[in-house]
Design a protein around this motif. Structure first.
Motif, short mmCIF file in Angstrom:
data_model
loop_
_atom_site.label_atom_id
_atom_site.label_comp_id
_atom_site.label_asym_id
_atom_site.label_seq_id
_atom_site.Cartn_x
_atom_site.Cartn_y
_atom_site.Cartn_z
N PRO A 62 2.12 -2.35 -6.95
CA PRO A 62 3.49 -2.83 -7.20
C PRO A 62 4.10 -2.11 -8.42
N ASP A 63 5.40 -1.88 -8.38
CA ASP A 63 6.10 -1.19 -9.47
C ASP A 63 5.81 -1.82 -10.83
N GLN A 64 5.79 -3.15 -10.89
CA GLN A 64 5.63 -3.82 -12.18
C GLN A 64 4.26 -3.59 -12.81
N PHE A 65 3.27 -3.15 -12.04
CA PHE A 65 1.97 -2.82 -12.62
C PHE A 65 2.09 -1.61 -13.54
N THR A 83 -4.20 -2.83 -1.39
CA THR A 83 -2.91 -2.14 -1.28
C THR A 83 -1.91 -2.86 -2.19
N ALA A 84 -0.75 -2.25 -2.34
CA ALA A 84 0.31 -2.86 -3.16
C ALA A 84 0.66 -4.25 -2.63
N LYS A 85 0.76 -4.37 -1.31
CA LYS A 85 1.12 -5.66 -0.70
C LYS A 85 0.05 -6.71 -1.00
N GLN A 89 0.36 -10.20 -3.28
CA GLN A 89 -0.04 -11.52 -2.79
C GLN A 89 -0.98 -12.22 -3.77
N LYS A 90 -1.83 -11.43 -4.42
CA LYS A 90 -2.78 -12.02 -5.38
C LYS A 90 -2.07 -12.57 -6.61
N VAL A 91 -0.97 -11.95 -7.01
CA VAL A 91 -0.28 -12.42 -8.22
C VAL A 91 0.86 -13.38 -7.92
N ALA A 92 1.17 -13.58 -6.65
CA ALA A 92 2.32 -14.41 -6.28
C ALA A 92 1.95 -15.88 -6.15
N GLY A 95 4.88 -20.38 -9.36
CA GLY A 95 5.21 -20.53 -10.76
C GLY A 95 4.89 -19.34 -11.64
N SER A 96 3.91 -18.52 -11.27
CA SER A 96 3.51 -17.44 -12.17
C SER A 96 4.61 -16.40 -12.34
N TRP A 97 5.32 -16.10 -11.27
CA TRP A 97 6.39 -15.10 -11.37
C TRP A 97 7.53 -15.62 -12.23
#
Length: 156
Positions: A62-65, A83-85, A89-92, A95-97
């Motif tokens: 992901p770009d934000q990485f 993969t990026a996708k 999914q792992k960070v989504a 509430g975390s975002w």
């Protein structure tokens, strides 16, 4: 800005190595030289926004990485094997975002506060020819900066 360059460069270098690419190989994928990639990784040069996206795609993250930070719950093996996708999914998690975005907004406001502090103080001390409307605007600015200062003190 220089600190942000270092953070992005460090993230780029870490991810590139995890993905087992040389600077030259990554550069070829995005149309840059190995020397340019090296400059980005050391934080010597600013990575343009369009290139952050291209680098993230080339590295399949992901770009934000690259532009922000690698989330603390993402491990080296996650980056190596996902993969990026899948990483998104792992960070989504719920509430975390939102917490991440609010944190970025607070940092932006704190930066603006520091940048405008002297101009603001000068404006507040200047009283020549102030009409009622200007006085009201100054008052609103004063309270905005006071609130910002309180938020800054709480987050430190």
């Amino acid at each position: 800005m220089e600190d942000q360059n270092k953070v992005m460069g460090s993230n780029l270098c870490k991810i590139r190595k995890i993905r087992r690419l040389t600077q030259k190989q990554l550069g070829e994928k995005v149309g840059a030289t190995a020397a340019t990639i090296g400059n980005y990784e050391r934080g010597d040069r600013y990575i343009p926004g369009y290139l952050i996206h291209d680098l993230a795609q080339a590295l399949d993250v992901p770009d934000q990485f690259i532009s922000d930070s690698i989330p603390s719950d993402i491990r080296r093996k996650d980056i190596a094997n996902s993969t990026a996708k899948e990483l998104l999914q792992k960070v989504a998690t719920p509430g975390s975002w939102r917490v991440h975005e609010v944190s970025k907004q607070v940092q932006t406001l704190q930066l603006l506060h520091e940048l405008l502090k002297e101009d603001y103080e000068e404006l507040m001390l200047e009283e020549d020819n102030d009409c009622d409307e200007v006085k009201k605007i100054k008052e609103r600015i004063f309270y905005l900066f006071e609130d910002l200062s309180m938020d800054s003190a709480l987050s430190d």
